[in-house]
Design an enzyme around this catalytic site. Structure first.
Site, PDB file in Angstrom:
ATOM      1  CE1 TYR A 449      65.873 110.897  48.998  1.00  0.00           C
ATOM      2  CE2 TYR A 449      67.804 111.210  50.384  1.00  0.00           C
ATOM      3  CZ  TYR A 449      66.491 110.803  50.226  1.00  0.00           C
ATOM      4  OH  TYR A 449      65.801 110.310  51.292  1.00  0.00           O
ATOM      5  CE1 TYR A 453      66.619 109.958  38.932  1.00  0.00           C
ATOM      6  CE2 TYR A 453      67.342 110.714  41.085  1.00  0.00           C
ATOM      7  CZ  TYR A 453      66.446 110.028  40.307  1.00  0.00           C
ATOM      8  OH  TYR A 453      65.370 109.394  40.885  1.00  0.00           O
TER       9      TYR A 453
END
Length: 786
Positions: A449, A453
């Site tokens: 997840y 990023y």
């Protein structure tokens, strides 16, 4: 009336009245046909003329006022506005250009620029800034040298004021503390007057030892240079955000100038590191650039360490039955300069990305305090990344006990949506402000997840096929802009929450001595071995678990004060090793046994004794020592080696013209043959492995781009390659430099043709030329005279 009347035919009807209908007449030539009469011009009335004059006067007044407002802005803003005006004038006319100036700029752009300028410039003249008022308000336009001059002037002014205080304190017989306090207050007053924070490092109650380095900083030209350079760079970037140059319509995340400055700073840093070395007390030296590339300063190593720590947290979560939650926190609308479509946001109040980051930090501090009061503990990581308009938002991966999931969601949503809650009128708006997503192991691991990023905010590794949701550009191409954004606004991108400290983890990995660790204690050995093998989950558990408090750690850092003071007269405390409270602070393990200092790299010793000069630089070639005639240049001594013979200078004046041409032809031919012999064949063109490694490191560090061997050969051949939106070329030193885009030969030819070619003929001239070309010689026309 009948056609036949008493045997006589009726008379023909009379001709129509002139002008009663159009006559269907075919004229022999078009220029013979009658044309309508010319109507006299309709002169405006007095009222219409007065209205036109009034509108013209109002337009001129508005234009003059707009130019006065434009003159108040920095040069790069004026240049952008004037470029838009010129473009509109060429394409849509002067009226459209004036409308942009008087409406768009004055009513929409200028108020936003004024909001930003009010946060940086000095508004009122005082006795402290009267001499530097104009220079400080022009910081956004000043270059590096002018900014340094301004810093020196401010530091000199503070030093003079402190000198006056010192003399008056000596005359009044004040003690050291009162004298230092008076100096601190005066220097702090001047520093705040120039909109700079006092460098107290968060301390409120300062002692005499604390005030001395603070005062030394405030009258140091070096400290003011760093502060003003950073201040002017943030001012310029903030104005570009207000102007709209930082958005998905122009350049997302950071402006082109910010990205260029970031890349240039990375290049200069690497050049500095290449020219320096580390030296210990015994005189041993190691390369500084190699230590840099093997530390967490290297983006690749930093990314790997972050991923290892996140994976370790996930293992702890699986072992102890915790659950994971993925949160996204976004600031209210007033912090965003543009909306999601790239248009100006009318609710924006002039906040910078640094202001938005402070808001998010305040909100998180309130959330953390509330959870601590409720007895709820969480651990994980948060990632700060920008929206397309440079406004930061947070992604948080948190782990907690299953019974705390609802409480954590309620607390976080309450604090995040507390400010400007009236904007959250529907579920979509509430989700844009605060979004929660439970980690589903069937969809993927918790590390997956957050991995995208992390890579996006470092170097874009393994994101070749990923597209950015906001800008619709490849994520690998925007990694440099995100890094430049974080460097410009000094935003901490990654922060771990909970767990054991990473500094102890790194010190234990430097130790790498199991026997010494087991000799100290079993608990210490367990922590050391877990860190030595790189098992973050075992390291955290050995230190006391993910919720361990700092006073309960098994292993801690051991600090030591250096004998030498800092340039500002304060003690320098550095990490020297680790210790365990189970044994005592008096028994530390030194992990940094040597003291290193940065020195300039030594020059290579070119002593001739005992040194093989094979391959050494040869003397420069000329038309004299390159000749192969008798008595000129190297000669064969019969052993197969070349032996330098005494040179005899040829008398070119005594040669005939034919002999000189023959000698010149021979020299050119030999030079060409020697150059071709030294040049590698095109099929055998190779790259030095060290050169290729340097270029790959430079591209990976400064550009966030991985070069292949073919691309390295292409850059070294002198060509420019496009990386992202810019062009770069390579040089023999292994570095990558910015290059101009290649010129299209057709465009260059058309440009030269327009500049130096014959002027285009008019339509009338073309008709006349075609008419005369169709004439025949028997017509009696002399073509030569025509």
């Amino acid at each position: 009336m009948t056609d036949i009347n008493r045997g006589r035919r009726a008379p023909s009807p009379p001709p129509p009245f002139p002008g009663s209908h159009e006559k269907n007449i075919t004229w022999p030539y078009w220029w013979n046909a009658p044309r309508p009469a010319v109507r006299p011009p309709e002169l405006p009335t007095y009222a219409e003329k007065h209205a036109l004059d009034r509108d013209h006067y109002e337009m001129c007044t508005a234009i003059n006022r707009a130019y006065e407002m434009l003159d108040q802005q920095p040069e790069f803003i004026r240049r952008s506005v004037m470029g838009t005006i010129t473009s509109l004038e060429h394409t849509n006319g002067a009226k459209r250009a004036n409308m942009y100036l008087t409406k768009t700029f004055v009513e929409r752009i200028f108020p936003r620029l004024d909001l930003v300028n009010a946060q940086y410039r000095l508004e009122a003249r005082t006795l402290d800034n009267v001499n530097l008022f104009w220079s400080f308000n022009k910081l956004a336009d000043l270059g590096r040298k002018e900014t340094d001059h301004l810093a020196e002037d401010i530091a000199q002014f503070i030093a003079l004021e402190l000198g006056v205080i010192s003399e008056s304190s000596a005359a009044d017989n004040l003690n050291d503390f009162k004298t230092a306090l008076a100096m601190y207050r005066r220097a702090a007053e001047i520093t705040r007057g120039f909109r700079q924070p006092v460098p107290t490092k968060g301390k409120k109650n300062l002692t005499l030892e604390d005030m001395t380095p603070v005062i030394s900083r405030m009258f140091s030209p070096k400290w003011w240079q760093n502060r003003l350079r950073r201040y002017s760079a943030m001012w310029r970037e903030h104005l570009r955000i207000a102007f709209g140059q930082v958005s998905k319509k122009d350049t997302p995340y950071a402006s082109k100038n910010a990205v260029g400055d970031w890349r240039e700073q990375k290049r200069r840093t690497r050049e500095f590191l290449k020219g320096m070395e580390l030296e210990d007390e015994e005189g041993n030296r190691i390369s500084l650039i190699e230590k840099f590339d093997h530390s967490v300063a290297n983006p690749a190593i930093r990314r790997c360490e972050l991923m290892n720590r996140i994976r370790g947290f996930e293992n702890i979560c699986e072992q102890q039955g915790y659950v994971g939650e993925f949160y996204t926190m976004t600031a209210p609308s007033k912090y965003h300069a543009t909306n999601k479509h790239g248009h100006r946001n009318p609710k924006w109040e002039g906040a910078s990305p640094a202001d938005t980051q402070k808001y998010l930090r305040r909100t998180w501090a309130a959330i953390r305090a509330k959870l601590a009061r409720d007895g709820i503990s969480i651990f994980g990581i948060r990632v700060a990344e920008p929206h397309h308009d440079a406004t930061p938002h947070w992604h948080m991966l948190m782990f907690m006990k299953p019974e705390h999931v609802g409480a954590v969601r309620e607390v976080m949503q309450g604090y995040v949506t507390k400010e400007d809650e009236h904007e959250l009128v529907n579920a979509r708006a509430r989700k844009a402000r605060f979004c929660v997503e439970a980690i589903d192991p069937e969809k993927g691991s918790a590390t997956g997840y957050i991995a995208k990023y992390i890579s996006k905010n470092i170097d874009g590794y393994a994101l070749d096929d990923e597209i950015d949701d906001e800008t619709k550009k490849p994520l690998k191409d925007v990694a440099a802009s995100v890094s430049a954004w974080a460097a410009r606004w000094r935003i901490r991108q990654f922060q771990f929450i909970g767990g054991a400290p990473v500094t102890v983890y790194r010190e234990l990995r430097m130790m790498a001595d199991h026997e010494t660790a087991i000799g100290l204690s079993i608990e210490f050995a367990a922590v050391h071995d877990a860190a030595d093998f790189g098992h973050w989950d075992e390291y955290v558990n050995a230190q006391g678990g993910p919720f361990v408090r700092r006073e309960n750690l098994i292993v801690r850092n051991w600090y030591e004060t250096n004998e030498a003071l800092s340039p500002y007269g304060e003690e320098v405390i550095r990490i020297r090793g680790v210790y365990t409270p189970l044994v005592g602070i008096d028994c530390p393990i030194i992990t940094r046994a040597k003291q290193w200092k940065i020195v300039r790299k030594q020059a290579v010793d070119l002593g001739l004794s005992g040194v093989d000069l094979k391959g050494a630089p040869a003397p420069s070639r000329s038309s004299v020592n390159n000749c192969t005639g008798p008595g000129i240049g190297p000669q064969d001594d019969g052993t197969g080696s070349s032996m330098a013979m005494p040179l005899t200078i040829a008398d070119f004046k005594a040669m005939t013209r034919k002999e000189r041409r023959r000698a010149l032809k021979r020299i050119r031919q030999e030079t060409r043959e020697l150059r071709d012999a030294r040049r590698p064949a095109r099929a055998d063109f190779g790259v030095d492995p060290e050169m290729a490694a340097r270029m790959r490191d430079a591209a990976r560090t400064a550009l966030g781009f991985e070069l292949s061997l073919g691309e390295i050969k292409f850059l070294l051949s002198g060509h420019a390659m496009k990386i992202g939106d810019e062009y770069f070329s390579g040089r023999s030193d292994g570095e990558i430099y910015s290059a101009k885009p290649p010129t299209d030969p057709l465009k260059r030819f058309e440009k030269l043709k327009r500049r130096y070619g014959p002027p285009p003929e008019s339509e009338r001239a073309a008709i006349l030329r075609q008419y005369f070309e169709n004439l025949k010689p028997e017509d009696g026309i002399d073509h030569s005279q025509i």
